[in-house]
Structures are given as C-alpha cells and as structure tokens.
Design a protein around this motif. Structure first.
Motif, short mmCIF file in Angstrom:
data_model
loop_
_atom_site.label_atom_id
_atom_site.label_comp_id
_atom_site.label_asym_id
_atom_site.label_seq_id
_atom_site.Cartn_x
_atom_site.Cartn_y
_atom_site.Cartn_z
N VAL A 44 0.84 -1.21 0.00
CA VAL A 44 0.00 0.00 0.00
C VAL A 44 0.87 1.26 0.00
O VAL A 44 0.64 2.20 -0.77
CB VAL A 44 -0.95 -0.02 1.21
CG1 VAL A 44 -1.67 1.32 1.34
CG2 VAL A 44 -1.97 -1.13 1.07
N VAL A 45 1.87 1.28 0.86
CA VAL A 45 2.74 2.46 0.96
C VAL A 45 3.47 2.71 -0.35
O VAL A 45 3.51 3.84 -0.87
CB VAL A 45 3.72 2.30 2.13
CG1 VAL A 45 4.73 3.44 2.15
CG2 VAL A 45 2.96 2.24 3.45
N GLY A 103 2.62 1.64 -3.29
CA GLY A 103 1.64 2.00 -4.32
C GLY A 103 1.22 3.45 -4.25
O GLY A 103 1.07 4.12 -5.28
N VAL A 104 1.03 3.98 -3.04
CA VAL A 104 0.66 5.39 -2.90
C VAL A 104 1.78 6.29 -3.41
O VAL A 104 1.55 7.26 -4.15
CB VAL A 104 0.32 5.70 -1.43
CG1 VAL A 104 0.20 7.19 -1.21
CG2 VAL A 104 -0.97 5.00 -1.03
N GLY A 141 -1.89 -5.00 -2.09
CA GLY A 141 -1.48 -3.74 -1.46
C GLY A 141 -1.20 -2.65 -2.48
O GLY A 141 -1.58 -1.49 -2.28
N GLY A 173 -3.17 0.93 -2.78
CA GLY A 173 -2.43 2.19 -2.70
C GLY A 173 -2.61 3.06 -3.93
O GLY A 173 -2.80 4.27 -3.81
N ALA A 219 -4.58 6.67 -3.95
CA ALA A 219 -3.87 7.89 -4.32
C ALA A 219 -4.52 8.61 -5.49
O ALA A 219 -4.39 9.82 -5.62
CB ALA A 219 -2.42 7.56 -4.66
#
Length: 617
Positions: free
Chosen positions: A323-324, A326-327, A395, A399, A403
């Motif tokens: 997730v992190v 991907g953002v 994830g 993300g 975003a």
C-alpha cells in the motif's frame, strides 16, 4: 580489436573477483589449520576444503564425512555419517554478486562492445572455477564440467544483467533496435496503442517491482533483528552448549554471518505466511511452529513460536508495504496523467515480477544442511512467491486507487448522487423546482393534505377551466394557524379566502381577488412599511389598485367603496354573480385584517403581540 581488449580486461577482472572470494574463505580456514590443528592436517585436505566451500557458495554441493560425536551434536545417532551439503552460504555469494554487477555496469557504459566484457568475465570466472573444482575433487558430488559451468554462469548472468540495465538506462542503439522489434511484433497482434507505450510501461513495472522487493527484504531484515533480540537468551544457551574456545567462537560467528542472507530470505517466507522448514516434517510459520531437533547453531534459537490467530499480522505487514509503495508510485506526475487501465495493470505486473524474484531467492536459499531429516531445509519457492505476489499485488492496487481518487470531487458529487438514488428508490424524479416535460411537480406531504381537504364537487373543472385552489389554501391556513401563529397580511388573506368556500372560480379570478384584498389592506393600514415586509410586488399592486379605486362609477359619481373580493379581474371571466352588499364586504375585510383582537378557538382574545418592526438584513 576493441571488443577483444574489453573481453580480456573483463576476464582478468572476473578472475580477481573469484580470488577475492577464495581469500575470504581461505583466511579463517588457514588460521584454524595453524592454531587448532597445529599444521597437522594434510595441506591437500585443507585446500580441498577451501575450494569446496567456495564452490558451495556458488551452488555446487559438496560431500562431507562426520564422526560419531559430530553426528550426536546434530541430533542424530552417534555413528559416522556421510551426506551432501548443498545449502549455499549466501554471504559469500553476495561478494561475487556485488562485484559482478559492478563490472557489468561499467562495461555497459561502452555501448555494444561492452557485451564482449560480459562474455570475457564468464570465461575468466570459469577458469578459476575449473581450478577450484579440480582441487575439490575429493569432495565433489557433480561432474567436473557441471561444477565449472554453474559458478561461471552465476557470475556471467549477474554481469550481463547489470550490462543490460545500463544499456536500457542510457538508451543504447542496440537496445532501441530490440525495443522496436518487440513493438512491431505487438503491432502485428493488433495492439498499436499498447506497442507505443510498451517501453515506458515496462520500465515503470520493473522499477516498481524493484521497489517492493527491496522494501519486503528490508522489512524481513527488521523482523529478523527483532527476533534476535527477543530470542537472545536461547542464542546464548545454544552457544554455551557448544563449549567453544575463542577461536571456535570466531569460526561459528563467521559461519552464521555467511548464513545471514539465508536467514533474511527465510524471514521473508515467514512473513508471507508460507513459512520454512528446518528438516523434513518441520514447519515454522506465523501461525504455528512445528520443529524437531535442530542443528547446534545459535542462529536457530531465534525461530519464533507460532502466534495463532495473530499470525495474520505478518502477511498484513506485507500488504501494508504494498500500500505504501503503491501510494508513493501513484503520486508521481506521470502516473497522475495515465489512464486508469494503465495505472491498474502496472502494479499487477510489478507484483508478479516481485513474486518471481521472491521465488528465485527461496530456491537459492534452500538445500541440504545435514544427513537424515536435515536433507530438506528452506522455504517452498512457488508457494512463497505466489503468496508474496498476491499480497503485494493487493497492497499495490489499494495504494494506487487510494492515491488516484479525488476525495474533494467525491464530497462535492455525493449529495447529488444520494438525491438521484433516493429518487430512483422512491420511484420519482429528483426535485428540481420545475416540472419536467410539462408534467406536474411532485407533491409534498402538505400538498397531499390540502388536496384531501378539497370537496369532491370543487375538484371537478368548470367548463374546461382550471380548478380554483382557494378552498385548498383555506384548508391549509386553518391546519397551520395554531401551530405557527401566523400574523400579518398573509394570515389575514388566508382567513379572508376561507370566507366563501363554496364558490369555485378560475385560477385567474382568484389571483385578481388576492390583488384586490392587498390593495384594500394598503389603504386601510397605511402605517405599514412595505419595505419591512419585503413585498415590493405588493407596492406595485397598491399603485395599480389605487387607480382603479379612483375610477368613477357609471352614473358619474366617485365610487369610494372597496371592490368585492369576488370581482373578476380585468379581461377575466366570472361565472358567479356579483355580491349585492359591498359595505358588508368592506366590514368583513377590515375585520379580517384586525390582528390585535384575534380570538382563539375558546373565545378568549390572544395575548397582545409585538408590533411589526424593521427586519434585520
């Protein structure tokens, strides 16, 4: 000629890299030979051992013989045993990988002639591997050609990969030619747009896969460090159980340092939920730990026990990493301009590439560590790689989507969407203030009550004209009088309108009656300030009606009486006869406008109300 020189230089450099790796193994081995054994061991055996360990670091297995005491320390029956050792000490392998990547990156700066450097490096490293395999023949498991080919290919593959990455970054001519060939092949399949953006999207997918892979390995390293701190008492207990002298302690430390990358790869498999095995029938996962007898190495004391249901936190950490990343990836300027399809396909491809890389690392960090049940150690490559790809892919998608969503736009459009859904659920159109396609506007609950109070005979149209809703307005006024306590001209008009409930007039006549009543009110209550009432339209109606009141009667005399409320408007049409007593109408109108002595339903006058004042604007 330039290519040949490049190949020779690369071969020499590769040989130097191989000798550096041999030196890392030879220095502690020679110290052990001199200090512990007092040079009593055969030199040939020492050289064979050094060569065998170096080949093991490049995935060439070696065969070992152990005595009864060593077998007992491994948790086996106290008898001499022979077995194949194939678990590579990846710490030594890392030395070769880093130096080979450095060489390939430097040769990539030379353009197409740098390819000769990759080939020369493979040959130079293979020459050193040939010598090591010859010295390690007493410990060999594979034939000589295979023992030479595998180390040479390991160096050459890493060097070639670094060379290709440098060529792609610098956009070499041969790289452009290969890219165009692939694009033409994709165009022949009918995907011209995909062929146009293929190089850019492929580069983004590779960069994203590298980012998530490095992040996962970093998380695994942190988890392993925490496990060492938590399991430090077990590590100390195992170390004390070996009864080592200072030199032996140093040797055990170096062995564990060489196995440190293996421990990080196993930690990655543990985080994904697949876990790893230390011997046949054993399994260590975040949910449970089924372990049998372990080798007498202190590093195995850090294996944690199962967490039960809380073990789901380990795979959740992998998802959070995705997730992190991907953002951060979706916030780049290029990704904000890309389409939703491209933004979603790129993370999926990157997750698949990262999963393949994790599977390859698990395959390289598996093998045999001893006889018997220790013949199988490590993680299952395909299971671990598949779980890593699924968790990282989920994830990354979350993300990227998070975003790219415009929260401000969602907040703005949400009320309209809710109203539209409400309208569909109720089977009605959304209220817009005007009827659509000439249809009647939607009725509210108060409108339903008003229509229900209209008598049946008044609901029928008279001579095709529209129905007068004066009686409906009177019913509405009577229903709301006590709850809202209306006062002023609006309330008086509603009471006046309810006087003749039995008369049905056209809608145009009712509007004229209202204008006449407002004119009379303006004459009788001149003290009222029309600006305070915010009724500019009423002022205009006062001027028009005053002119009508000054009009002379048919017999020539001025008519000062107030026109009856039932009188039709100019140009209007009236079906009801005009009232006979105009004085009676005037008194009724004045009585309707006297709001100070309004009586309640019980016959008692209401308490005095505060006179109207100027509104605050």
């Amino acid at each position: 000629m330039r290519a040949i020189v490049t190949a020779v230089v690369a071969a020499i450099e590769a040989a130097a890299v191989a000798f550096a790796g041999l030196a890392v193994v030879a220095v502690p081995a020679l110290l052990l030979w001199m200090v512990v054994f007092g040079l009593a061991a055969e030199p040939g055996a020492v050289v064979a051992g050094i060569s065998g360990v170096w080949l093991l670091a490049h995935w060439v297995p070696m065969r070992l013989e152990i005595d009864a005491q060593a077998a007992l320390s491994l948790g086996l029956s106290p008898e001499p045993l022979g077995f194949a050792l194939s678990l590579a000490p990846l710490g030594l392998t890392l030395v070769t990988v880093l130096l080979a990547a450095r060489a390939g990156w430097r040769f990539g700066a030379r353009g197409g002639t740098g390819a000769a450097g990759a080939l020369g490096g493979l040959l130079g490293f293979g020459a050193v591997a040939f010598g090591a395999a010859t010295f390690a023949a007493p410990l060999a498991v594979w034939p000589l050609w295979l023992a030479v080919l595998v180390p040479a290919l390991s160096y050459g593959a890493v060097s070639a990969a670094a060379f290709v990455v440098r060529a792609a970054r610098d956009d070499h001519g041969w790289w452009r030619a290969c890219t165009r060939a692939v694009q033409r092949a994709v165009e022949r399949l009918g995907a011209s747009h995909a062929a146009a953006v293929l190089p850019v999207r492929a580069a983004e997918a590779v960069r994203l896969a590298t980012a998530v892979l490095v992040s996962v390995l970093g998380l695994a390293s942190f988890v392993f460090a925490v496990a060492v701190v938590v399991g430090y008492p077990h590590v100390i207990a195992l170390t004390q159980g070996l009864h080592l002298d200072p030199l032996g302690s140093v040797l055990v430390f170096l062995v564990q340092l060489a196995l440190l990358p293996v421990a990080i790869v196993w930690s990655t498999a543990w985080l994904t939920g697949a876990g790893f095995a230390v011997g046949a029938g054993s399994l260590a996962t975040p949910f449970e730990a089924l372990l049998g007898p372990l080798p007498a190495l202190p590093i195995f004391g850090v294996i944690p026990q199962g967490w039960g249901a809380l073990g789901a936190l380990a795979p959740a950490a992998i998802v959070l990493v995705g997730v992190v990343v991907g953002v951060l990836f979706a916030r780049s300027a290029r990704q904000r301009r890309s389409t939703w399809l491209a933004a979603l396909v790129t993370p999926v491809v990157a997750a698949a590439l990262a999963g393949l890389a994790v599977a390859a690392l698990c395959a390289l960090a598996a093998g045999s560590l001893g006889p018997g049940r220790l013949d199988t150690v490590g993680a299952e490559p395909w299971l671990t790689g598949g779980l890593a790809a699924a968790e990282l892919g989920g994830g990354l998608l979350v993300g990227v989507v998070a975003a790219r969503i415009d929260l401000a736009g969602v907040r703005i459009s949400l009320p309209d969407a809710v109203r539209a859904v409400n309208g569909r659920v109720r089977g009605a159109r959304p209220a817009t203030g005007e009827s659509r396609s000439g249809a009647l506007p939607l009725l509210s609950e108060s409108d339903d009550e008003i229509l229900g109070s209209i008598p049946q005979d008044a609901a029928d149209p008279v001579d095709g004209e529209t129905v007068d809703l004066s009686e409906a307005r009177a019913a509405e006024a009577r229903g709301k009088a006590d709850a809202e306590h209306p006062r002023g001209a609006g309330a008086a008009l509603r009471r006046w309108m309810s006087r003749d409930a039995g008369t049905v007039e056209p809608a145009v006549d009712a509007a004229a009656d209202l204008d006449g009543a407002q004119d009379a009110d303006a004459q009788e209550t001149a003290a009222l300030d029309t600006a305070d009432l915010d009724t500019a339209a009423l002022d205009a109606a006062d001027l028009d009606t005053a002119a009508d009141l000054d009009t002379a009667a048919p017999d020539g005399s001025a008519d000062t009486s107030v026109a009856p409320a039932d009188a039709p408007a100019e140009g209007g049409r009236s079906d009801a006869p005009a009232p006979d007593d105009t004085a009676h109408d005037t008194e009724a109108l004045l009585r309707a406008y006297s709001w100070d002595e309004r009586e309640s339903q019980d016959g008692e006058p209401d308490p005095p109300r505060r006179p109207w004042g100027r509104r605050k604007r």
